[in-house]
Motif scaffolding. Structure first.
Motif, PDB file in Angstrom:
ATOM      1  N   ILE A  47      54.941  41.058  17.945  1.00 19.41           N
ATOM      2  CA  ILE A  47      55.090  41.941  16.782  1.00 19.41           C
ATOM      3  C   ILE A  47      56.071  43.201  17.227  1.00 19.41           C
ATOM      4  O   ILE A  47      55.694  44.221  16.549  1.00 19.41           O
ATOM      5  CB  ILE A  47      53.519  42.589  16.548  1.00 19.41           C
ATOM      6  N   THR A  48      57.050  43.075  18.036  1.00 21.31           N
ATOM      7  CA  THR A  48      57.825  44.265  18.265  1.00 21.31           C
ATOM      8  C   THR A  48      58.385  44.645  17.136  1.00 21.31           C
ATOM      9  O   THR A  48      58.791  46.061  16.767  1.00 21.31           O
ATOM     10  CB  THR A  48      59.054  43.635  19.388  1.00 21.31           C
ATOM     11  N   ARG A  49      58.882  43.712  16.091  1.00 25.96           N
ATOM     12  CA  ARG A  49      59.453  44.166  14.918  1.00 25.96           C
ATOM     13  C   ARG A  49      58.745  45.145  13.976  1.00 25.96           C
ATOM     14  O   ARG A  49      59.078  45.983  13.422  1.00 25.96           O
ATOM     15  CB  ARG A  49      60.019  43.013  14.097  1.00 25.96           C
ATOM     16  N   ALA A  50      57.312  44.468  13.973  1.00 21.99           N
ATOM     17  CA  ALA A  50      56.637  45.203  13.087  1.00 21.99           C
ATOM     18  C   ALA A  50      56.455  46.816  13.698  1.00 21.99           C
ATOM     19  O   ALA A  50      56.121  47.613  13.086  1.00 21.99           O
ATOM     20  CB  ALA A  50      55.354  44.668  12.868  1.00 21.99           C
ATOM     21  N   ASN A  51      56.081  46.660  14.928  1.00 22.57           N
ATOM     22  CA  ASN A  51      55.836  48.006  15.785  1.00 22.57           C
ATOM     23  C   ASN A  51      57.170  48.848  15.511  1.00 22.57           C
ATOM     24  O   ASN A  51      56.820  50.031  15.088  1.00 22.57           O
ATOM     25  CB  ASN A  51      55.710  47.717  17.241  1.00 22.57           C
ATOM     26  N   GLU A  52      58.503  48.547  15.858  1.00 24.11           N
ATOM     27  CA  GLU A  52      59.596  49.340  15.471  1.00 24.11           C
ATOM     28  C   GLU A  52      59.809  49.743  14.226  1.00 24.11           C
ATOM     29  O   GLU A  52      60.259  50.902  13.950  1.00 24.11           O
ATOM     30  CB  GLU A  52      60.748  48.496  16.174  1.00 24.11           C
ATOM     31  N   GLN A  53      59.837  48.648  13.146  1.00 28.11           N
ATOM     32  CA  GLN A  53      60.188  49.005  11.851  1.00 28.11           C
ATOM     33  C   GLN A  53      59.277  49.810  11.079  1.00 28.11           C
ATOM     34  O   GLN A  53      59.591  50.396  10.265  1.00 28.11           O
ATOM     35  CB  GLN A  53      60.658  47.714  11.185  1.00 28.11           C
ATOM     36  N   LEU A  54      57.845  49.362  11.383  1.00 23.95           N
ATOM     37  CA  LEU A  54      56.953  49.853  10.278  1.00 23.95           C
ATOM     38  C   LEU A  54      55.815  50.860  10.942  1.00 23.95           C
ATOM     39  O   LEU A  54      54.908  51.277  10.602  1.00 23.95           O
ATOM     40  CB  LEU A  54      55.866  48.636   9.928  1.00 23.95           C
ATOM     41  N   ASN A  55      56.008  50.891  12.557  1.00 22.16           N
ATOM     42  CA  ASN A  55      55.067  51.755  13.255  1.00 22.16           C
ATOM     43  C   ASN A  55      53.642  50.997  12.877  1.00 22.16           C
ATOM     44  O   ASN A  55      52.612  51.789  12.908  1.00 22.16           O
ATOM     45  CB  ASN A  55      55.024  53.042  12.942  1.00 22.16           C
ATOM     46  N   TRP A  56      53.594  49.889  13.100  1.00 25.87           N
ATOM     47  CA  TRP A  56      52.529  49.051  12.882  1.00 25.87           C
ATOM     48  C   TRP A  56      51.886  48.284  14.201  1.00 25.87           C
ATOM     49  O   TRP A  56      52.758  47.599  14.681  1.00 25.87           O
ATOM     50  CB  TRP A  56      52.599  47.996  11.712  1.00 25.87           C
ATOM     51  N   ALA A  57      50.661  48.534  14.308  1.00 22.85           N
ATOM     52  CA  ALA A  57      49.977  47.246  15.250  1.00 22.85           C
ATOM     53  C   ALA A  57      48.558  47.203  15.034  1.00 22.85           C
ATOM     54  O   ALA A  57      47.935  48.044  14.506  1.00 22.85           O
ATOM     55  CB  ALA A  57      50.144  48.234  16.923  1.00 22.85           C
ATOM     56  N   PRO A  58      47.951  46.091  15.311  1.00 19.60           N
ATOM     57  CA  PRO A  58      46.585  46.026  14.850  1.00 19.60           C
ATOM     58  C   PRO A  58      45.532  46.834  15.637  1.00 19.60           C
ATOM     59  O   PRO A  58      45.964  46.962  16.891  1.00 19.60           O
ATOM     60  CB  PRO A  58      46.209  44.433  15.076  1.00 19.60           C
TER      61      PRO A  58
END
Ligand SMILES: O=c1ccn([C@@H]2O[C@H](COP(=O)(O)OP(=O)(O)O[C@H]3OC[C@@H](O)[C@H](O)[C@H]3O)[C@@H](O)[C@H]2O)c(=O)[nH]1
Length: 467
Positions: free
Chosen positions: A405-416
């Motif tokens: 989930i690196t991309r979600a983290n970097e692009q959306l600042n998202w993590a579960p």
């Protein structure tokens, strides 16, 4: 007021009158002319009499208009057995009128009493969006709908109710920002929206394999219809894709750059390949027609509102444990999955939709477990006497799955955010209640003696699920 300036004697005991007569709801305050003796007739019937035997009690003919209920239309009513001479007192007329007014106002108010809805944010015209959610009555869709409505947007749910349920969105029915359309997205739809979350598709393997051709149509023709609509009205589209586009992956964990390992003619292909085409369609419409698209690759998700017959591992294991039945592990139990709680997913979907990032993004929880471990976790949390039993392996069952989930983290600042233990606790609670209610609902089956089913099932259902 009607009684001001009048003596005590002139005032009529309204309650006493109420007991003797009931004012017809046909009496409208608007048709009444209140000046002088120009009193409009009041339609009355004895309280004990059925409506069909209602009588027209005409207090005074003067001033009756054609549009008043006692006017020409009164012919349909029987003539009053009560003589008008017996009610000569003006105060009595006024009191009767007043009762009718109050009764009508009560009725109006009853209709106006709003159903209690969850509090939604007020957004001004500029910020409020009209958002369509296909599959919005489903498990994930309904949680997304909650989130969007709570944020103050207008939401149009489009669902064919194959796996979706009205019950999942019943707490919004009648809300001014909510609309539900019973429609199969395989057929075109013409509405005006700003954003579209395209979630319509069966998602559990037994459901999507039930009618493979329909699954393919939903994810291909359905997606074309959604993208065509977006093109016409200039809407942004988020496609709900899946970790299944990686097939039985040879790369672990799975990054978005991995092209996957899918058997194109296996039993899962109707879903896996159709979702891959869905992604291809999205990027083709983006390139050729300038439709702005977002693609979420959704990994295994669980939580309240999963269908009891969903057939996926989370619902199966929890229901089996709650009922003291055998826990059915397919295959060796050494295959892995990573489970995310539904509100985490919804958060990721909303962030992705509103971001400027257009390439596919994995949304999942990297917390990976073997199915064996997962059975032990569920048994530990539910308790009971269930045994774990091993069944035949599922054909083409992916052996390892964990999102990068690196991309979600970097692009959306998202993590579960929701840990497995907490999410499972909430889901166990939900299924426990579902089981109790489905046992209860057996008692509510309509029959002549018991009357119609009770509303308890709906009223006692918790409105929203939070983190
Ligand atoms: O009762 C069961 C059910 C399932 N399983 C196993 O548990 C694992 C998970 O199976 P599920 O049916 O829950 O879900 P899958 O991972 O196969 O598919 C899911 O993947 C990601 C989503 O996008 C899809 O909606 C869904 O297809 C599989 O290995 C399956 O064989 C059992 O061992 N016992």
């Amino acid at each position: 007021t009607w009684t001001s300036g009048r003596s005590q004697e002139q005032q009529v005991d309204a309650n006493e009158l109420r007991q003797n007569v009931r004012v017809s709801p046909l009496t409208s305050s608007r048709s009444f002319r209140a000046s002088g003796t120009n009193l409009a007739p009041v339609l009355l019937r004895p309280k004990s009499a059925p409506a069909s035997e209602a009588v027209n009690l005409i207090l005074k003919d003067d001033g009756r208009g054609k549009d008043s209920p006692g006017g020409d239309n009164a012919d349909v009513w029987m003539k009053s057995p009560i003589s008008s001479n017996s009610l000569q007192n003006n105060s009595l007329r006024e009191a009767l009128y007043r009762i009718s007014e109050l009764e009508n106002r009560l009725k109006e108010m009853e209709y106006k009493v709003p159903k209690k809805y969850p509090d939604v944010v007020f957004l001004n015209y500029k910020d409020r969006k009209r958002i369509m959610v296909t599959g919005g009555a489903g498990f994930v869709g309904s949680h997304l709908v909650d989130r969007l409505l709570l944020e103050g947007h207008e939401v149009i749910v489009v669902d064919n109710f194959f796996t979706g349920r009205k019950l999942n969105v019943i707490h919004w029915m009648g809300h001014q920002n909510f609309e539900l359309i019973h429609h199969d997205i395989v057929n075109p739809l013409f509405i005006e929206v700003d954003q579209i979350y395209h979630l319509a598709s069966p998602a559990s393997p037994p459901h999507y394999m039930f009618n493979p051709v329909k699954t393919i149509k939903t994810n291909t023709i359905g997606t074309i219809n959604v993208l065509g609509l977006a093109k016409r009205v200039g809407a942004r589209v988020l496609i709900a894709s899946t970790s299944e586009v990686y097939g039985d992956p040879e790369v672990h964990p799975q990054k978005e750059t991995y092209w996957g390992h899918v058997n194109p003619i296996g039993p899962r292909a109707c879903y896996d390949e159709a979702k891959r085409v869905s992604e291809t369609l999205a990027y083709s419409y983006q390139k050729q027609e300038s439709v702005p698209v977002r693609v979420a690759r959704i990994f295994n998700t669980y939580g309240p509102r999963m269908h009891m017959n969903d057939g996926r591992v989370v619902s199966n294991f929890i229901i089996q444990a709650l009922q003291g039945e055998d826990i059915t592990v397919y295959g060796s139990g050494k295959q892995t999955r990573s489970f995310q709680y539904v509100t985490d997913l919804v958060d990721g979907l909303v962030k992705l939709m509103n971001s400027n990032y257009s390439l596919p993004v994995n949304l999942g929880n990297p917390d990976e477990h073997t199915i064996d471990e997962f059975a032990t976790i569920i048994l530990g949390m539910v308790g009971g006497s269930s045994r774990v039993v091993y069944k035949d392996a599922v054909e083409d069952d992916p052996q390892r799955r964990r999102p990068d989930i690196t991309r979600a983290n970097e692009q959306l600042n998202w993590a579960p955010l929701v840990p497995l233990s907490r999410g499972i606790q909430k889901t166990v609670k939900y299924f426990r209640e579902e089981l109790e209610r489905s046992a209860d609902s057996q008692k509510n089956t309509y029959n002549v003696e018991n009357g119609p089913p009770t509303q308890n099932y709906i009223e006692e259902r918790p409105l929203l699920t939070t983190n």
